[in-house]
Enzyme design. Structure first.
Site, PDB file in Angstrom:
ATOM      1  N   ASP A  30       0.857  -1.191   0.000  1.00 35.44           N
ATOM      2  CA  ASP A  30       0.000   0.000   0.000  1.00 35.44           C
ATOM      3  C   ASP A  30       0.890   1.237   0.000  1.00 35.44           C
ATOM      4  OD1 ASP A  30      -3.251   0.354   0.851  1.00 35.44           O
ATOM      5  OD2 ASP A  30      -1.979   2.139   0.996  1.00 35.44           O
ATOM      6  N   THR A  85     -12.158   2.284  -5.852  1.00 35.96           N
ATOM      7  CA  THR A  85     -12.665   3.004  -7.032  1.00 35.96           C
ATOM      8  C   THR A  85     -13.772   3.940  -6.548  1.00 35.96           C
ATOM      9  OG1 THR A  85     -14.149   1.123  -7.434  1.00 35.96           O
ATOM     10  CG2 THR A  85     -12.136   1.214  -8.746  1.00 35.96           C
ATOM     11  N   THR A 121     -14.005  -3.055  -7.689  1.00 39.11           N
ATOM     12  CA  THR A 121     -15.261  -2.900  -8.445  1.00 39.11           C
ATOM     13  C   THR A 121     -15.041  -1.848  -9.522  1.00 39.11           C
ATOM     14  OG1 THR A 121     -16.504  -3.439  -6.472  1.00 39.11           O
ATOM     15  CG2 THR A 121     -17.716  -2.305  -8.214  1.00 39.11           C
ATOM     16  N   ARG A 151     -18.867  -8.420   2.708  1.00 36.65           N
ATOM     17  CA  ARG A 151     -19.590  -7.351   3.406  1.00 36.65           C
ATOM     18  C   ARG A 151     -18.729  -6.871   4.557  1.00 36.65           C
ATOM     19  NH1 ARG A 151     -23.923 -11.191   5.578  1.00 36.65           N
ATOM     20  NH2 ARG A 151     -22.019 -12.395   5.592  1.00 36.65           N
ATOM     21  N   GLU A 152     -18.662  -5.559   4.761  1.00 34.83           N
ATOM     22  CA  GLU A 152     -17.966  -5.050   5.934  1.00 34.83           C
ATOM     23  C   GLU A 152     -18.688  -5.603   7.172  1.00 34.83           C
ATOM     24  OE1 GLU A 152     -17.285  -0.817   5.896  1.00 34.83           O
ATOM     25  OE2 GLU A 152     -16.620  -0.929   3.812  1.00 34.83           O
ATOM     26  N   LYS A 208     -20.617  -8.153 -10.455  1.00 33.05           N
ATOM     27  CA  LYS A 208     -20.441  -7.376  -9.232  1.00 33.05           C
ATOM     28  C   LYS A 208     -21.387  -6.174  -9.170  1.00 33.05           C
ATOM     29  CE  LYS A 208     -18.895  -5.514  -5.637  1.00 33.05           C
ATOM     30  NZ  LYS A 208     -18.194  -5.836  -4.439  1.00 33.05           N
ATOM     31  N   LEU A 254     -34.596  -6.627   3.270  1.00 35.44           N
ATOM     32  CA  LEU A 254     -35.913  -5.976   3.213  1.00 35.44           C
ATOM     33  C   LEU A 254     -36.171  -5.241   4.520  1.00 35.44           C
ATOM     34  CD1 LEU A 254     -38.361  -8.452   1.416  1.00 35.44           C
ATOM     35  CD2 LEU A 254     -37.352  -6.352   0.523  1.00 35.44           C
ATOM     36  N   CYS A 264     -19.865   1.434  -0.834  1.00 30.99           N
ATOM     37  CA  CYS A 264     -20.097   0.582  -2.011  1.00 30.99           C
ATOM     38  C   CYS A 264     -21.425   0.853  -2.712  1.00 30.99           C
ATOM     39  CB  CYS A 264     -20.001  -0.882  -1.617  1.00 30.99           C
ATOM     40  SG  CYS A 264     -18.414  -1.270  -0.881  1.00 30.99           S
ATOM     41  N   LYS A 327     -23.365   1.111   9.090  1.00 32.24           N
ATOM     42  CA  LYS A 327     -24.079  -0.085   9.563  1.00 32.24           C
ATOM     43  C   LYS A 327     -23.322  -0.611  10.779  1.00 32.24           C
ATOM     44  CE  LYS A 327     -21.832  -3.692   6.858  1.00 32.24           C
ATOM     45  NZ  LYS A 327     -22.022  -4.776   5.919  1.00 32.24           N
TER      46      LYS A 327
HETATM   47  C1  UGA Z   1     -22.075  -4.322   0.056  1.00 33.55           C
HETATM   48  C2  UGA Z   1     -22.567  -5.679  -0.459  1.00 33.55           C
HETATM   49  O1  UGA Z   1     -23.556  -6.198   0.435  1.00 33.55           O
HETATM   50  C3  UGA Z   1     -21.412  -6.670  -0.573  1.00 33.55           C
HETATM   51  O2  UGA Z   1     -21.865  -7.907  -1.117  1.00 33.55           O
HETATM   52  C4  UGA Z   1     -20.356  -6.056  -1.490  1.00 33.55           C
HETATM   53  O3  UGA Z   1     -19.222  -6.916  -1.620  1.00 33.55           O
HETATM   54  C5  UGA Z   1     -19.900  -4.728  -0.903  1.00 33.55           C
HETATM   55  O4  UGA Z   1     -21.025  -3.846  -0.795  1.00 33.55           O
HETATM   56  C6  UGA Z   1     -18.862  -4.141  -1.828  1.00 33.55           C
HETATM   57  O5  UGA Z   1     -19.214  -3.772  -2.949  1.00 33.55           O
HETATM   58  O6  UGA Z   1     -17.694  -4.137  -1.484  1.00 33.55           O
HETATM   59  P1  UGA Z   1     -21.427  -3.370   2.481  1.00 33.55           P
HETATM   60  O7  UGA Z   1     -21.186  -2.054   1.821  1.00 33.55           O
HETATM   61  O8  UGA Z   1     -20.444  -3.894   3.463  1.00 33.55           O
HETATM   62  O9  UGA Z   1     -21.583  -4.528   1.378  1.00 33.55           O
HETATM   63  O10 UGA Z   1     -22.819  -3.228   3.226  1.00 33.55           O
HETATM   64  P2  UGA Z   1     -24.258  -3.925   3.187  1.00 33.55           P
HETATM   65  O11 UGA Z   1     -24.325  -4.979   4.212  1.00 33.55           O
HETATM   66  O12 UGA Z   1     -24.629  -4.284   1.797  1.00 33.55           O
HETATM   67  O13 UGA Z   1     -25.167  -2.711   3.669  1.00 33.55           O
HETATM   68  C7  UGA Z   1     -25.243  -1.527   2.875  1.00 33.55           C
HETATM   69  C8  UGA Z   1     -26.205  -0.534   3.470  1.00 33.55           C
HETATM   70  O14 UGA Z   1     -27.544  -0.980   3.326  1.00 33.55           O
HETATM   71  C9  UGA Z   1     -26.016  -0.262   4.977  1.00 33.55           C
HETATM   72  O15 UGA Z   1     -26.100   1.136   5.177  1.00 33.55           O
HETATM   73  C10 UGA Z   1     -27.179  -0.993   5.621  1.00 33.55           C
HETATM   74  O16 UGA Z   1     -27.574  -0.416   6.841  1.00 33.55           O
HETATM   75  C11 UGA Z   1     -28.258  -0.831   4.551  1.00 33.55           C
HETATM   76  N1  UGA Z   1     -29.315  -1.859   4.594  1.00 33.55           N
HETATM   77  C12 UGA Z   1     -29.029  -3.171   4.424  1.00 33.55           C
HETATM   78  C13 UGA Z   1     -30.645  -1.460   4.783  1.00 33.55           C
HETATM   79  O17 UGA Z   1     -30.949  -0.255   4.921  1.00 33.55           O
HETATM   80  N2  UGA Z   1     -31.627  -2.423   4.789  1.00 33.55           N
HETATM   81  C14 UGA Z   1     -31.358  -3.733   4.632  1.00 33.55           C
HETATM   82  O18 UGA Z   1     -32.314  -4.539   4.644  1.00 33.55           O
HETATM   83  C15 UGA Z   1     -30.023  -4.115   4.440  1.00 33.55           C
END
Ligand code: UGA
Length: 437
Positions: A30, A85, A121, A151-152, A208, A254, A264, A327
């Site tokens: 890095d 990205t 991505t 997912r984070e 993706k 949901l 992301c 989150k």
């Molecule tokens: C997301 C994708 O879920 C991963 O599969 C992907 O690899 C990643 O982006 C990426 O592109 O690197 P992430 O950003 O860690 O992962 O977070 P998510 O778990 O997807 O949540 C995203 C947002 O949606 C959060 O703010 C969460 O609170 C919100 N969310 C999630 C809702 O408002 N409602 C839900 O039912 C689920």
């Protein structure tokens, strides 16, 4: 195998540690010296459950090192590109500067037979462009596109036990020489039964962005239903439970509330629309503009409900925001809906205190004008209203009777619809959810 991982952010740091865990000899590279120093000392530069233990575990084996010198990639057979990205400033498209720089810097260190594996991505078409660039410099090296779905908050387990492995290769054939090499890298998850799909480069890139767009659409769909539920006094959580029992729909993603954020989903749907426009296919993705608009409306809606909860005016009201991260299980505040709402409330005259178990340092860097408080109890004291905006377990499990003794007025807005409204009302609280009566 000897592996280099270029870029040690959320994706790369986890990937490097996990590849070492799988038995490979890994160097993480890095440009950020601070990250390299932290990671070299087996300290995670960000909060990710399990990462620090994993770093300690693999570093004791001597299989994992970190460096800020790209020449350290020399001698590795496989080079993972894991740089960010982000969204371009003032535009919807993705900023490809880091990916382009990583590949250009790597070129002089490639040997015949090396495999470059893209995980970032990227806009569809990037892999083909990079493949040409690599072949011009080192004709006997290959590029494979292997998007990441972690997912984070679950990054370590998602990397060690992925749902699926996607390999994009020029021509899309299983016979491509790089397929066998990457199979060796992932031999443990493959032996454990992880499905692996080989396809052409553009399809792999699209998998993706399509996956993230689908997830964003699912969230905005349920948030649109929440708007309707609000209009007629229906309950979106029961609606989600009921439609989610149809396994063609599924209950995951949901959860209606303040909407999606993070590094992301928001930038990926925008970059996808921008790329579709460049390809002359913008009509195919105009629905994503609506997905984005529904999502952003959630933030305004929360501010409006808070105003109602406070009797019509935010001026001088002491508001406590529970949660700053985008989150739970993350200290990431990139495009965090919770912080964005906190900042809007402050701009409209409220006195806002924000608390979060992990994200306060990052939050204070982004919005220094807000007041931050580490202790939940201190944050609750004398509040005119509480807003639960990131559903950390400690906030979901708050006892409404104990909390009522600390605040000035027992009023709560449950921005993630995770509290038992009957229980809170029984304890004397004025409770408001989003899309709940
Ligand atoms: C997301 C994708 O879920 C991963 O599969 C992907 O690899 C990643 O982006 C990426 O592109 O690197 P992430 O950003 O860690 O992962 O977070 P998510 O778990 O997807 O949540 C995203 C947002 O949606 C959060 O703010 C969460 O609170 C919100 N969310 C999630 C809702 O408002 N409602 C839900 O039912 C689920």
């Amino acid at each position: 195998m000897k592996i280099s991982v270029i870029g040690c952010g959320y994706l790369g740091a986890v990937h490097a540690a996990c590849m070492a865990k799988l038995g490979h000899e890994v160097v993480g590279i890095d440009v950020d010296e601070r990250k390299v120093t932290e990671l070299s000392a087996a300290r995670a530069p960000f909060f990710e459950p399990g990462l620090e233990d994993l770093l300690k575990d693999v570093q004791s084996t001597g299989r994992l090192s970190f460096s800020s010198d790209i020449a350290s990639a020399e001698g590795s057979a496989v080079h993972f590109i894991c740089v960010g990205t982000p969204q371009k400033k003032g535009e919807n498209g993705a900023d490809m500067a880091y990916v382009d720089a990583a590949v250009s810097d790597l070129l002089p260190h490639l040997s015949p037979g090396d495999l470059v594996v893209g995980k970032s991505t990227v806009p569809v078409g990037t892999a083909a462009r990079l493949s040409t660039k690599i072949r011009e410099s080192q004709p006997a090296a290959h590029l494979l596109w292997n998007p990441e779905f972690l997912r984070e908050g679950h990054a370590v387990s998602d990397t060690l036990n992925p749902d699926r492995l996607v390999y994009g290769v020029t021509g899309g054939s299983e016979e491509h020489p790089s397929v066998e090499t990457l199979d060796l890298v992932y031999s443990a998850p493959l032996e454990a039964g992880t499905p692996r799909l080989v396809m052409d480069l553009p399809t792999a890139e699209l998998v993706k962005t399509a996956a993230n767009s689908f997830l964003a659409t699912k969230i905005s769909f349920i948030n649109a239903m929440a708007e309707l539920c609000d209009a007629v006094g229906a309950d979106v959580t029961l609606l989600a439970d009921a439609i989610g029992m149809d396994d063609r729909i599924g209950r995951k993603f949901l959860d209606a509330g303040i909407g999606f954020g993070g590094g992301c989903l928001p930038k990926d749907i925008r970059a996808f629309m921008a790329r579709a426009g460049e390809l002359g296919a913008d009509q195919a993705l105009t629905f994503l503009r609506e997905v984005d608009a529904i999502n952003m409306r959630r933030r305004t809606r929360v501010v409006e409900i808070t105003r109602e909860l406070c009797g019509g005016s935010l001026l001088g009201k002491r508001l406590t925001v529970l949660g700053a991260a985008f989150k739970p299980k993350s200290d990431d505040v990139r495009d965090s809906p919770a912080l964005s709402v906190a900042a809007q409330l402050q701009l409209q005259g409220a006195v806002v205190t924000v608390t979060d178990p992990e994200a306060l340092t990052n939050a204070a860097r982004r919005f220094p004008e807000l007041h931050y408080e580490e202790s939940t109890e201190a944050a609750l004291r004398r509040a005119d209203a509480l807003l639960l905006l990131t559903e950390w377990p400690e906030y979901r499990d708050l006892d409404p009777y104990d909390a009522a003794r600390l605040v000035a007025s027992p009023r709560i807005l449950d921005g993630r619809n995770v509290l038992d409204s009957n229980k809170w009302r029984a304890a004397g609280w004025t409770y408001r959810g989003l899309g709940r009566p």
